[in-house]
Design an enzyme around this catalytic site. Structure first.
Site, PDB file in Angstrom:
ATOM      1  CE  LYS A  62     -11.737  -0.048  -9.573  1.00 59.61           C
ATOM      2  NZ  LYS A  62     -11.556  -0.123  -8.112  1.00 59.61           N
ATOM      3  NE  ARG A 114      -7.742   4.794 -10.426  1.00 55.99           N
ATOM      4  CZ  ARG A 114      -7.731   3.566  -9.900  1.00 55.99           C
ATOM      5  NH1 ARG A 114      -7.773   3.388  -8.623  1.00 55.99           N
ATOM      6  NH2 ARG A 114      -7.637   2.520 -10.681  1.00 55.99           N
ATOM      7  NE  ARG A 168      -6.642  -7.305  -4.769  1.00 59.99           N
ATOM      8  CZ  ARG A 168      -6.931  -6.104  -5.269  1.00 59.99           C
ATOM      9  NH1 ARG A 168      -7.910  -5.957  -6.148  1.00 59.99           N
ATOM     10  NH2 ARG A 168      -6.244  -5.050  -4.893  1.00 59.99           N
ATOM     11  NE  ARG A 209      -3.375  -4.836  -6.961  1.00 62.88           N
ATOM     12  CZ  ARG A 209      -4.412  -4.129  -7.391  1.00 62.88           C
ATOM     13  NH1 ARG A 209      -5.342  -4.684  -8.143  1.00 62.88           N
ATOM     14  NH2 ARG A 209      -4.521  -2.848  -7.078  1.00 62.88           N
ATOM     15  NE  ARG A 245      -4.752   0.406  -3.884  1.00 63.95           N
ATOM     16  CZ  ARG A 245      -5.052  -0.887  -3.779  1.00 63.95           C
ATOM     17  NH1 ARG A 245      -4.395  -1.667  -2.938  1.00 63.95           N
ATOM     18  NH2 ARG A 245      -6.001  -1.393  -4.518  1.00 63.95           N
TER      19      ARG A 245
HETATM   20  P1  AP5 Z   1     -11.474  -6.646  -6.881  1.00 63.25           P
HETATM   21  O1  AP5 Z   1     -12.530  -7.043  -7.846  1.00 63.25           O
HETATM   22  O2  AP5 Z   1     -10.077  -7.047  -7.161  1.00 63.25           O
HETATM   23  O3  AP5 Z   1     -11.595  -5.072  -6.582  1.00 63.25           O
HETATM   24  P2  AP5 Z   1     -11.232  -3.818  -7.476  1.00 63.25           P
HETATM   25  O4  AP5 Z   1     -12.350  -2.844  -7.336  1.00 63.25           O
HETATM   26  O5  AP5 Z   1     -10.843  -4.230  -8.836  1.00 63.25           O
HETATM   27  O6  AP5 Z   1     -10.018  -3.274  -6.619  1.00 63.25           O
HETATM   28  P3  AP5 Z   1      -8.565  -2.787  -7.075  1.00 63.25           P
HETATM   29  O7  AP5 Z   1      -7.699  -2.887  -5.861  1.00 63.25           O
HETATM   30  O8  AP5 Z   1      -8.108  -3.469  -8.306  1.00 63.25           O
HETATM   31  O9  AP5 Z   1      -8.887  -1.304  -7.361  1.00 63.25           O
HETATM   32  P4  AP5 Z   1      -7.884  -0.144  -7.436  1.00 63.25           P
HETATM   33  O10 AP5 Z   1      -8.766   0.854  -8.045  1.00 63.25           O
HETATM   34  O11 AP5 Z   1      -7.248   0.250  -6.175  1.00 63.25           O
HETATM   35  O12 AP5 Z   1      -6.670  -0.777  -8.256  1.00 63.25           O
HETATM   36  P5  AP5 Z   1      -6.202  -0.641  -9.745  1.00 63.25           P
HETATM   37  O13 AP5 Z   1      -5.589  -1.922 -10.137  1.00 63.25           O
HETATM   38  O14 AP5 Z   1      -7.266  -0.081 -10.593  1.00 63.25           O
HETATM   39  O15 AP5 Z   1     -11.919  -7.206  -5.447  1.00 63.25           O
HETATM   40  C1  AP5 Z   1     -11.096  -7.022  -4.295  1.00 63.25           C
HETATM   41  C2  AP5 Z   1     -11.184  -8.264  -3.385  1.00 63.25           C
HETATM   42  O16 AP5 Z   1     -12.506  -8.344  -2.843  1.00 63.25           O
HETATM   43  C3  AP5 Z   1     -10.951  -9.591  -4.123  1.00 63.25           C
HETATM   44  O17 AP5 Z   1     -10.283 -10.462  -3.266  1.00 63.25           O
HETATM   45  C4  AP5 Z   1     -12.380 -10.103  -4.428  1.00 63.25           C
HETATM   46  O18 AP5 Z   1     -12.426 -11.519  -4.493  1.00 63.25           O
HETATM   47  C5  AP5 Z   1     -13.153  -9.560  -3.249  1.00 63.25           C
HETATM   48  N1  AP5 Z   1     -14.539  -9.198  -3.578  1.00 63.25           N
HETATM   49  C6  AP5 Z   1     -14.978  -8.600  -4.742  1.00 63.25           C
HETATM   50  N2  AP5 Z   1     -16.309  -8.388  -4.681  1.00 63.25           N
HETATM   51  C7  AP5 Z   1     -16.719  -8.850  -3.456  1.00 63.25           C
HETATM   52  C8  AP5 Z   1     -17.984  -8.913  -2.802  1.00 63.25           C
HETATM   53  N3  AP5 Z   1     -19.114  -8.468  -3.401  1.00 63.25           N
HETATM   54  N4  AP5 Z   1     -18.032  -9.451  -1.560  1.00 63.25           N
HETATM   55  C9  AP5 Z   1     -16.905  -9.901  -0.940  1.00 63.25           C
HETATM   56  N5  AP5 Z   1     -15.678  -9.877  -1.512  1.00 63.25           N
HETATM   57  C10 AP5 Z   1     -15.589  -9.357  -2.762  1.00 63.25           C
HETATM   58  O19 AP5 Z   1      -5.059   0.461  -9.599  1.00 63.25           O
HETATM   59  C11 AP5 Z   1      -3.877   0.188  -8.880  1.00 63.25           C
HETATM   60  C12 AP5 Z   1      -2.989   1.411  -8.871  1.00 63.25           C
HETATM   61  O20 AP5 Z   1      -2.592   1.740 -10.226  1.00 63.25           O
HETATM   62  C13 AP5 Z   1      -3.631   2.701  -8.333  1.00 63.25           C
HETATM   63  O21 AP5 Z   1      -3.535   2.791  -6.932  1.00 63.25           O
HETATM   64  C14 AP5 Z   1      -2.802   3.772  -9.053  1.00 63.25           C
HETATM   65  O22 AP5 Z   1      -1.549   3.956  -8.425  1.00 63.25           O
HETATM   66  C15 AP5 Z   1      -2.552   3.148 -10.422  1.00 63.25           C
HETATM   67  N6  AP5 Z   1      -3.616   3.518 -11.371  1.00 63.25           N
HETATM   68  C16 AP5 Z   1      -4.551   2.693 -11.932  1.00 63.25           C
HETATM   69  N7  AP5 Z   1      -5.411   3.387 -12.702  1.00 63.25           N
HETATM   70  C17 AP5 Z   1      -5.008   4.691 -12.631  1.00 63.25           C
HETATM   71  C18 AP5 Z   1      -5.519   5.902 -13.178  1.00 63.25           C
HETATM   72  N8  AP5 Z   1      -6.623   5.920 -13.942  1.00 63.25           N
HETATM   73  N9  AP5 Z   1      -4.860   7.063 -12.898  1.00 63.25           N
HETATM   74  C19 AP5 Z   1      -3.757   7.059 -12.124  1.00 63.25           C
HETATM   75  N10 AP5 Z   1      -3.234   5.961 -11.545  1.00 63.25           N
HETATM   76  C20 AP5 Z   1      -3.862   4.778 -11.785  1.00 63.25           C
HETATM   77 MG    MG Z   2      -9.046  -4.138  -9.963  1.00 60.50          MG
END
Ligand code: AP5
Ligand code: MG
Length: 212
Positions: A13, A89, A128, A156, A167
């Site tokens: 994402k 989410r 990552r 992270r 997660r």
């Molecule tokens: P990356 O692009 O960083 O993936 P992402 O989908 O953004 O993953 P996140 O870990 O950020 O998602 P998340 O939903 O768990 O975390 P968030 O920060 O939203 O890519 C990942 C890796 O893969 C990178 O190294 C990249 O280079 C690689 N990659 C990407 N595409 C690739 C491909 N095609 N091929 C190969 N490699 C690839 O949330 C974190 C925490 O915050 C949650 O757990 C929760 O506790 C809280 N939180 C956030 N939003 C909410 C909400 N709405 N409600 C409640 N709690 C929330």
């Molecule tokens: Mg992200």
């Protein structure tokens, strides 16, 4: 354009959001990034968020809905449009978002749904790395930075294998009703996420060019 980007943790994402913003100039609103900024500044909300994020649990809906509503209410959003990343989410967050957008007289135009094989995600998240200065995301193997120096990057806290597992479980359980909610509105565009980063973006670009 007013958009959501959805997908499991590690689906890409944030990686695709950066490319979408560069090409289409929408405001990137990532709830995860907002929580991490609050955690770094040790605000009251940051301390609260950390107690959930470190365990791989979701931050309570009322907190998350509040910060998103506040951000969407700012003046720039009607000019640039937005790309919400990591929100909604829970189905309750989806309903809160419907209400907020109706109040602000903003129409959601599309939902980018990145589909990936869950078995590949642990490898993506454990490799990552994030640049300390720019905050840009890379991967040690799949997207290595040019001139990589270990001290310039960090991992992270919630990318530890035990936390990643929780997660994924939480997000798999919550995700399906949300996608169904937007499918019923005809907004969802499924994107094959098990391909190279640039190929994923090519597919997203086609969808967004048709939406404009
Ligand atoms: P990356 O692009 O960083 O993936 P992402 O989908 O953004 O993953 P996140 O870990 O950020 O998602 P998340 O939903 O768990 O975390 P968030 O920060 O939203 O890519 C990942 C890796 O893969 C990178 O190294 C990249 O280079 C690689 N990659 C990407 N595409 C690739 C491909 N095609 N091929 C190969 N490699 C690839 O949330 C974190 C925490 O915050 C949650 O757990 C929760 O506790 C809280 N939180 C956030 N939003 C909410 C909400 N709405 N409600 C409640 N709690 C929330
Ligand atoms: Mg992200």
């Amino acid at each position: 354009m007013n958009l959501l980007i959805m997908g499991l943790p590690g689906a890409g994402k944030g990686t695709q959001a950066a490319k979408i913003v560069e090409q289409f100039h929408v405001a990137h609103i990532s709830t995860g990034d907002m929580f991490r900024a609050a955690m770094a500044n040790q605000t009251e909300m940051g301390v609260l968020a950390k107690s959930y994020i470190d365990k791989g649990e979701l931050v309570p809906d009322e907190v998350t809905n509040g910060i998103v509503k506040e951000r969407l209410s700012q003046d720039d959003i009607k000019e640039t449009g937005f790309l919400l990343d990591g929100y909604p989410r829970t189905i309750e967050q989806a309903h809160a978002l419907d209400k907020t957008l109706a109040e602000l007289d903003i129409e959601l135009e599309g939902v980018i749904n990145i589909e990936v094989d869950p078995d590949s995600l642990l490898e993506r998240l454990s490799g990552r790395i994030i640049h300390r200065v720019t905050g840009a995301t890379f991967h040690k193997v799949f997207n290595p930075p040019v001139d990589y120096k270990e001290e310039d990057y960090y991992q992270r806290e919630d990318d530890k294998p035990e936390t990643v597992k929780r997660r994924l479980d939480v997000n798999i359980a919550q995700g399906e009703p949300i996608i169904a909610h937007y499918r019923a509105k005809g907004l969802v565009h499924d994107i094959e996420g098990n391909q190279d980063i640039n190929d994923v973006f090519t597919d997203i670009e086609k969808v967004l060019t048709n939406l404009k």
